[in-house]
Write a protein that holds these residues in place. Structure first.
Motif, short mmCIF file in Angstrom:
data_model
loop_
_atom_site.label_atom_id
_atom_site.label_comp_id
_atom_site.label_asym_id
_atom_site.label_seq_id
_atom_site.Cartn_x
_atom_site.Cartn_y
_atom_site.Cartn_z
N ASP A 106 0.87 -1.12 0.08
CA ASP A 106 -0.04 0.18 0.01
C ASP A 106 0.88 1.34 0.10
O ASP A 106 0.63 2.39 -0.68
CB ASP A 106 -0.96 -0.16 1.30
N SER A 149 -4.58 0.68 -3.98
CA SER A 149 -5.07 0.17 -2.74
C SER A 149 -4.77 1.01 -1.55
O SER A 149 -5.67 1.16 -0.81
CB SER A 149 -4.73 -1.26 -2.73
N GLY A 150 -3.58 1.41 -1.41
CA GLY A 150 -3.14 2.35 -0.51
C GLY A 150 -4.15 3.63 -0.22
O GLY A 150 -4.57 4.03 0.81
N ARG A 152 -7.12 3.99 -1.44
CA ARG A 152 -8.37 3.64 -1.16
C ARG A 152 -8.50 3.27 0.48
O ARG A 152 -9.56 3.95 1.18
CB ARG A 152 -8.83 2.28 -1.91
N LYS A 153 -7.42 2.83 0.98
CA LYS A 153 -7.51 2.64 2.34
C LYS A 153 -7.39 3.87 3.07
O LYS A 153 -7.86 4.08 4.05
CB LYS A 153 -6.46 1.64 2.96
N LEU A 154 -6.63 5.07 2.81
CA LEU A 154 -6.31 6.22 3.16
C LEU A 154 -7.58 7.13 3.09
O LEU A 154 -8.00 7.73 3.98
CB LEU A 154 -5.26 6.81 2.46
N ALA A 156 -10.96 6.07 2.91
CA ALA A 156 -11.92 5.42 3.63
C ALA A 156 -12.59 6.49 4.94
O ALA A 156 -11.61 6.78 5.59
CB ALA A 156 -11.53 4.05 4.28
N TRP A 172 -1.93 0.25 10.81
CA TRP A 172 -2.67 -1.12 11.10
C TRP A 172 -3.93 -0.76 11.26
O TRP A 172 -4.77 -1.72 11.03
CB TRP A 172 -2.04 -1.90 12.60
N MET A 174 -5.78 0.93 9.53
CA MET A 174 -6.41 1.26 8.31
C MET A 174 -6.13 -0.25 7.15
O MET A 174 -6.49 -0.12 6.21
CB MET A 174 -5.82 2.38 7.38
N GLY A 175 -5.15 -0.98 8.06
CA GLY A 175 -4.90 -1.97 7.26
C GLY A 175 -3.91 -1.98 6.05
O GLY A 175 -3.68 -2.73 5.09
N LEU A 176 -2.93 -1.04 6.47
CA LEU A 176 -1.82 -0.57 5.43
C LEU A 176 -0.81 -1.67 5.60
O LEU A 176 -0.37 -1.86 6.32
CB LEU A 176 -1.28 0.85 5.81
N GLU A 177 -0.27 -2.06 4.28
CA GLU A 177 0.78 -2.80 4.28
C GLU A 177 1.86 -1.99 3.62
O GLU A 177 1.97 -1.52 2.73
CB GLU A 177 0.56 -4.01 3.14
#
Length: 254
Positions: A106, A149-150, A152-154, A156, A172, A174-177
């Protein structure tokens, strides 16, 4: 590789400096002022009383960058603030690092205020840099690559009560890798005065959810693994907590 620079229209000196480093090969994103958050983003900052106006604007600016990347269908891009010093080959370094990441990712840190415990995953270029995974992400958004994908997570929607660099450090949630490049090929320039004054009081964000903080930090240890964790702390002890420059890294390899 697309490069976006966040910049206020009034900061022409900063934009010119970034242009000198990047050779004009970048796109400017109009930075958001904390007193003029776009209406569609304003709901993210309700009851964000701890955030200073400059921090609000900075966070919203990075959200606008993420929106731009998604709207344009760009798979990943580099996002820079306009007060960073860059290595001349920062694009190539980022591209090679991304190519060597195994699996989904991400965000890739390209800057760091100070070094954090990390595990080296692969050498980059002549071995001066490495692709790394951090025990916990560096607290900086001066320079990073982010994937769709990063973004989209940011983006949200949620209540944001911490500065953007701190929120990403708590990735974590946001589920960021997250991964990084070490030594960082970008760092905060000292030639410009920060437009975000420091808070007069120290803020302990973990106190808002100590259990969640403990779970997140434990997950970081699990991802790194016990052997890599020991190696990471050994590297930190050997090199110290000061930023490690590429020149210092080259000397260590000789």
């Amino acid at each position: 590789m697309h490069v976006f620079v966040i910049n206020l229209a009034s900061a022409t000196d900063r934009l010119a400096y970034m242009g000198q480093q990047l050779g004009g090969r970048f796109e400017r994103i109009e930075a958001v002022r904390g007193t003029a958050i776009p209406e569609h983003l304003a709901g993210n900052f309700v009851k964000s009383g701890d955030l200073l106006p400059g921090e609000l604007g900075c966070y919203a600016s990075h959200l606008v960058a993420a929106e731009t990347i998604l709207a344009r269908g760009i798979p990943y891009a580099i996002v820079l603030e306009d007060d960073v010093d860059l290595e001349s080959d920062v694009r190539l370094i980022a591209e090679e690092a991304i190519a060597k990441i195994k699996g989904e990712w991400d965000i890739l840190s390209l800057s760091g205020a100070k070094q954090h415990p990390h595990c080296r995953l692969a050498p980059l270029g002549d071995g001066t840099h490495s692709l790394v995974r951090y025990l916990h992400f560096p607290k900086t958004t001066a320079a990073y690559a982010i994937s769709a994908s990063g973004c989209r997570k940011l983006l949200a929607e949620r209540k944001r009560t911490r500065p953007v660099d701190v929120d990403i450090r708590y990735g974590w949630e946001m589920g960021l890798e997250g991964y990084g490049v070490y030594p960082a090929p970008a760092w905060q320039a000292n030639r410009f005065e920060s437009s975000i004054p420091k808070s007069k009081t120290q803020r302990f964000y973990w106190r808002a959810n100590p259990v969640g903080y403990l779970v997140g930090r434990t997950a970081g240890v699990w991802k790194l693994g016990p052997i890599n964790l020991l190696r990471a702390y050994f590297e930190e002890f050997r090199e110290g907590r000061a930023p490690v420059t590429p020149d210092a890294r080259r000397r260590s390899l000789q």
